[in-house]
Design a protein around this motif. Sequence first.
Motif, PDB file in Angstrom:
ATOM      1  N   VAL A  11       1.104   4.515  -9.033  1.00  0.00           N
ATOM      2  CA  VAL A  11       1.409   3.417  -8.121  1.00  0.00           C
ATOM      3  C   VAL A  11       2.833   3.617  -7.601  1.00  0.00           C
ATOM      4  O   VAL A  11       3.783   3.563  -8.377  1.00  0.00           O
ATOM      5  N   ASP A  12       2.929   3.854  -6.318  1.00  0.00           N
ATOM      6  CA  ASP A  12       4.235   4.075  -5.715  1.00  0.00           C
ATOM      7  C   ASP A  12       4.812   2.755  -5.219  1.00  0.00           C
ATOM      8  O   ASP A  12       4.083   1.888  -4.717  1.00  0.00           O
ATOM      9  N   ALA A  13       6.112   2.623  -5.344  1.00  0.00           N
ATOM     10  CA  ALA A  13       6.786   1.430  -4.830  1.00  0.00           C
ATOM     11  C   ALA A  13       6.634   1.381  -3.324  1.00  0.00           C
ATOM     12  O   ALA A  13       6.619   2.428  -2.655  1.00  0.00           O
ATOM     13  N   PRO A  14       6.501   0.181  -2.756  1.00  0.00           N
ATOM     14  CA  PRO A  14       6.364   0.077  -1.297  1.00  0.00           C
ATOM     15  C   PRO A  14       7.473   0.790  -0.544  1.00  0.00           C
ATOM     16  O   PRO A  14       7.215   1.421   0.484  1.00  0.00           O
ATOM     17  N   ALA A  15       8.692   0.729  -1.049  1.00  0.00           N
ATOM     18  CA  ALA A  15       9.815   1.383  -0.377  1.00  0.00           C
ATOM     19  C   ALA A  15       9.620   2.895  -0.332  1.00  0.00           C
ATOM     20  O   ALA A  15       9.964   3.555   0.656  1.00  0.00           O
ATOM     21  N   GLU A  16       9.046   3.447  -1.405  1.00  0.00           N
ATOM     22  CA  GLU A  16       8.827   4.896  -1.437  1.00  0.00           C
ATOM     23  C   GLU A  16       7.719   5.301  -0.472  1.00  0.00           C
ATOM     24  O   GLU A  16       7.786   6.357   0.158  1.00  0.00           O
ATOM     25  N   ARG A  17       6.692   4.449  -0.343  1.00  0.00           N
ATOM     26  CA  ARG A  17       5.632   4.755   0.624  1.00  0.00           C
ATOM     27  C   ARG A  17       6.185   4.729   2.046  1.00  0.00           C
ATOM     28  O   ARG A  17       5.863   5.596   2.862  1.00  0.00           O
ATOM     29  N   VAL A  18       7.014   3.753   2.338  1.00  0.00           N
ATOM     30  CA  VAL A  18       7.634   3.685   3.663  1.00  0.00           C
ATOM     31  C   VAL A  18       8.500   4.915   3.893  1.00  0.00           C
ATOM     32  O   VAL A  18       8.483   5.514   4.975  1.00  0.00           O
ATOM     33  N   ARG A  19       9.246   5.295   2.853  1.00  0.00           N
ATOM     34  CA  ARG A  19      10.139   6.451   2.993  1.00  0.00           C
ATOM     35  C   ARG A  19       9.349   7.740   3.223  1.00  0.00           C
ATOM     36  O   ARG A  19       9.792   8.626   3.950  1.00  0.00           O
TER      37      ARG A  19
END
Length: 567
Positions: free
Chosen positions: A320-328
Motif C-alpha cells: 500500500v503506497d502513500a497517496p503522496a508517493e502515488r502522486v509523485r
Amino acid sequence: MYQQIPDPLWGSLAWSALVAAVPLLTLFVLLGVFRMRAWLASLIGLALSIVVAVAAYGMPAGLALNSALEGAAFGLFPALWIVVNAIWIYQMTRASGHFDVLRRAFSRISDDQRIQGIIIAFSFGALLEALAGFGAPVAICSVMLVAVGLKPIKAATVALIANTAPVAYGAVALPVITLERVTGLPLDDLSAMTGRQVPVLALIVPLVLVVVLDGKRGLREAWPAALVCGATFAVAQYLMANFGAVQLTDIVAALASAAAVLLLVRLRGTRRTEPGPEPGGEPESAPVSKAGAGTGHGTSPVPANGGGATATLAATEQVVDAPAERVRSFAPYATIIALFSVVAIPAVADLLDTTTLSFPWPGLNVVDAAGEPLSLAEYKFDWLASSGTVLFVAGLLTIPVLRVPLRDAVRAYGETVGQLRTAGITVMAVLGLAYVMNMSGQTATLGLLLAGAGGAFAFLSPLLGWFGTAVTGSDTSANSLFGALQVSAAHGAGLDPILTASANTSGGVLGKMISPQNLAIGASAVGLAGREGVLFRKVLAASALFVPLMCILVYLQSTPVLSWMVP
C-alpha cells in the motif's frame, strides 16, 4: 552543384527505381530475415545508398558523403536528444523506487494488463504524440509498459503498433500543417480529409493491441474496452479534424479515449484471468493477465540494463503506497504533459522559435530535377524549441520531485547515454541513408514510378507516404518529400489532389512502426539494443494488415462508392 536526374539508368524510370530500392530493401531483409544487428544492417544500407548515388545517379562522392553527414547530424539532434532525455527520466523513476509505485498505481486502475496496455500505449501515447512526436511516445510508453509487467519485447511492440492513428496530427498537427505548406492546398480541407481516413485506423488499432497482448482470448474478453477506446478516439479525432482547431485534434481525442475506458472500467469492473499461452510461442514476451493476479507467476521485468531484482506481481496487491508517493510517481509524466502543453501555446511556440538556428548545410549544393534547391539541405538547430529540450527540462524538474540525489541523477544520465551507444549508431546511419537517398534523387525516382500508375494511383498513393515515413521515421518528412508529388500525380490521373495529398499523411502513419529509426528507439528504450530485427518481425504483420486497408479506403474514396467523403 548537383542536379537530380529521376531516370539516370538508360532513361528508364523502372530500372532506376529498381536500383534505387536496393539500399532500403537490403536493410529490411538484413533486419527481418537474417536478424542482423540493426547498427550493422544500417551501416550496410548506408554504404549501399552511397554506392547507388555515386555509381547509378552520378552524384559526386563528396556530396554523397556530405549528405550522409547531415543525416547523421539530424539523427544526433533532435532524434537521439529526445530519446536520451526520455529514458533518463525513466531511469530516475527506477532509481528512486517510483517505478514500482507507478506499476502498482496502474494495477489499481485496472488489474487487467490488457486494459493497462490500451490506456498507456494508445491513449497516453496519443497524448504524447500530440504534444511531442518524433520518437518520444515510443520511448516513454515502452518503459511505462515494462513498469506494469510487460516483458521488454512485447512492451516495445505494443508501443510501436499503438503509435499509428495519432501520428497524422502529432506534434501539434505538424504533419498536416507541413502538407499544407508544400502543396499550397487549404489546411481545413487537408485536415478534414485526413480526418476521414485515419479514424478508421483508430477503430482497429486497440483491437489489434489486445490480440498482441493476449491472443484470441484477449480479443474475446477485452474487446469492449478496446472498442470503446478506439471508437471514442475516432469520433473525437473526426470531429476535431473537421470542425475544431486542427492543432488540438489528438489532444482532445487522447483525453476522451482515456476517460471513456476509465468510465467503462468503473462501470463494469475487471475480471481476473489466469495467464494464457503466448501467441506464437515467443519466449521474449510475458504472459498477459492482470497485474497482481493471485497466481504468483508474473514478474515486473526491467530493461536488460536495469539491474536489480524483479518483484512478483502477486506482491503488488500487498503493498500500500502513500497517496503522496502515488502522486509523485506520476509527477514526471504530468510534468512532461504540462511542459508540452505550454510550449504548444502559439505565443510561446513563436517565442521559442526565435532561438532556432537555421542554416544551409556547408558544401551541400543540390537542386531537384526542376532546378529548385532542396529544403533538406538546410539544417535546423532548434536547441530550445526541441522536444528533447522540453524532456530535459522535465528531467531536471523530476530530480527534486522524486528526491533523487544529484549524483544519482548524473550517474543515471551517463548510464542512459551508454545504453544508447549502439542505438545512436543505428539512428544516425538510418538518417544518413535517408538523406543520401533523398539528396541523390533515389527517393524521387521511387515516388515518380508510383505516380505514373494513372487512375490506379489512388490505390497506391498511401504507399508513398508509408515509404517516406519508413525511410525517414517521420510523417512530417514524408509529407515534405512527397506532398507536392501527390498533387502533381493527382492532376495527371484526374484525381482530387486533396484526396491523394491527405493519403500521403494517412499512409505515412503506418510506416512509422517499421521505420528502423523508431525500431531502434523502441528497442533501446527497453534495454534491447541490437534486437531490432525481432521487433521488426513483430510489427510487420500489423503493418501488412493496415496498409492494404488504407489503400482500399483511399481507392474507394476516389470512386462513387465513397467519393461523398471527399470535402
